[in-house]
Motif scaffolding. Sequence first.
Motif, mmCIF file in Angstrom:
data_model
loop_
_atom_site.group_PDB
_atom_site.id
_atom_site.type_symbol
_atom_site.label_atom_id
_atom_site.label_comp_id
_atom_site.label_asym_id
_atom_site.label_seq_id
_atom_site.Cartn_x
_atom_site.Cartn_y
_atom_site.Cartn_z
ATOM 1 N N ASP A 132 46.769 39.851 43.882
ATOM 2 C CA ASP A 132 47.875 39.074 43.333
ATOM 3 C C ASP A 132 49.143 39.928 43.361
ATOM 4 O O ASP A 132 49.242 40.932 42.658
ATOM 5 N N VAL A 191 56.334 34.680 47.578
ATOM 6 C CA VAL A 191 55.100 35.276 47.049
ATOM 7 C C VAL A 191 55.292 35.869 45.657
ATOM 8 O O VAL A 191 54.401 36.531 45.130
ATOM 9 N N GLY A 192 56.472 35.650 45.057
ATOM 10 C CA GLY A 192 56.647 36.009 43.657
ATOM 11 C C GLY A 192 57.127 37.411 43.366
ATOM 12 O O GLY A 192 56.932 37.918 42.249
ATOM 13 N N THR A 211 52.167 38.599 42.780
ATOM 14 C CA THR A 211 53.180 37.955 41.943
ATOM 15 C C THR A 211 53.668 38.937 40.884
ATOM 16 O O THR A 211 52.874 39.570 40.196
ATOM 17 N N LYS A 234 52.733 46.971 41.995
ATOM 18 C CA LYS A 234 52.629 46.185 40.765
ATOM 19 C C LYS A 234 51.823 46.983 39.753
ATOM 20 O O LYS A 234 50.701 47.409 40.038
ATOM 21 N N LYS A 286 59.418 40.233 42.049
ATOM 22 C CA LYS A 286 60.394 40.157 40.951
ATOM 23 C C LYS A 286 61.587 41.092 41.145
ATOM 24 O O LYS A 286 62.660 40.871 40.565
#
Length: 504
Positions: free
Chosen positions: A442, A466-467, A444, A411, A469
Amino acid sequence: MRALLSVSDKTGIVDFAKQLVDLGFEIISTGGTKRILQENGIDAIDISEITKFPECFGGRVKTLNPYVHGGILYRSGIDDEEAEKLGITRIDLVAVNLYPFKETIERTDDFDEIIENIDIGGPTMVRSAAKNFKDVLIVTDPEDYDTVVNALKEKKDTYEFRRDLMIKAYEHTAAYDSMIANYMNERFNGGFGNKRFIVGNRVFNTRYGENPHQRGALYEFEDFYKVLNIIKGEPSFNNLTDINGAVKIAVSLGEGAISIIKHANPCGAAKKDDLVTTWQKALECDPISAYGGVVAVNGVVTKELAEEINKIFVEVLIAGTITDEAVKVFEKKKRIKLFDLRKPKLEIPGDVWDFKHIEGGFVFQDADVVTEDEVAEAKCVTKVCVEDKKDLEMAWKIAALTKSNCVVFVKDSQMVAIGMGMTSRVDATRCAVEKAKSLGLDITGSSLASEAFFPFRDSVDYAAEVGVKAIIQPGGSIRDDEVIEAADEAGIAMYFTGKRHFLH
């Protein structure tokens, strides 16, 4: 006493010959070696005067002669009478290194020229002299010239000294023949001939192997590890394997990246706008595992970065360069080991072959690499796609260099979770997520990479919870449609690369 000098690498040969003359040696020589000696005022007998036969076939035949090999091979106290009868005179020292085959294949693809740079007479003389090492000094390495001269001057050319030169000589010819055989198989058999030769030069011994009861050493194929600057500490066997993993990841992610390895597994990686922030973000992924780990910085370690890294204990730090000011930061840390390449960034040799030992032999293969277009040309197979694939690319490269089964979450150019070496992909996914949750990370909006296809939709369903993408994977499962459907249901973008990157 007579010395036969016939070398392709002329480094130091003139000075060596002068010192042999001073010691009472008569010099015999051939071709280019004879010419350079004479240009420097050293008398040298042409080999044809010894063979009583001219060089022929464009120089292909010049030393393959009983007066040469008889002079090298006859044994003192055993063959003296026969040698005298045949008119053969001893040759006491042979200095030979071989035609530049390696340089030739790097320079040209002209097979006729390559063939002409396969040495015949040289290896034969080396092997003859090595076989008769009790009576003949065999010198194949210019770096040994001074050592040999000193041994002769000090009467220390002992049996053991000659024996060591003999071993080095056979290593020299074995490596040369191995290089030719490997090249021919690569040219005509795709690299997979009936035999494969793996030759390395010892750089140094390690204190022990993976465990104290095992012996260990580092060998190199070319000269890459000669540039390894050992600033502080002694690299162990395990350090070297971990350094290899850490550097490969840092290099694959590009200049400015940092990777952290613990027990051969990545536990942190990032690439931000500056190295201090990059370190902080790489450490966030798993600061517990990073303790005592190996850190690779694809750039320059400054004092500021060193002070940040020094807040925890790392066993090994390797970088393109570690500045003198940074080294001082680590002075009080007795156990840390510091290495760099004296370069602005890290580099790797980029071996094209890979192999692994198994009991009774080894398995051999092309080296696995992630090509630059794999992510760029990956096919979006879902209704939703993403414009920016930067996180997908980072995750994909780390996954390719991590033990299977593995999943990698990235991320904002930071690895935030990883699961590796698991027997099922869903277990790898759950372990990665649980570890991230325990650290308060995090995930997400993260991108997920799997080095092999998802055999079931369960991992995708869990990633959706858990988000995540976007997901990148090779594709190719008989249940691809179910996996794609799961991604579509969750609004996840999914890309297929068409290439698997198992690492076992």
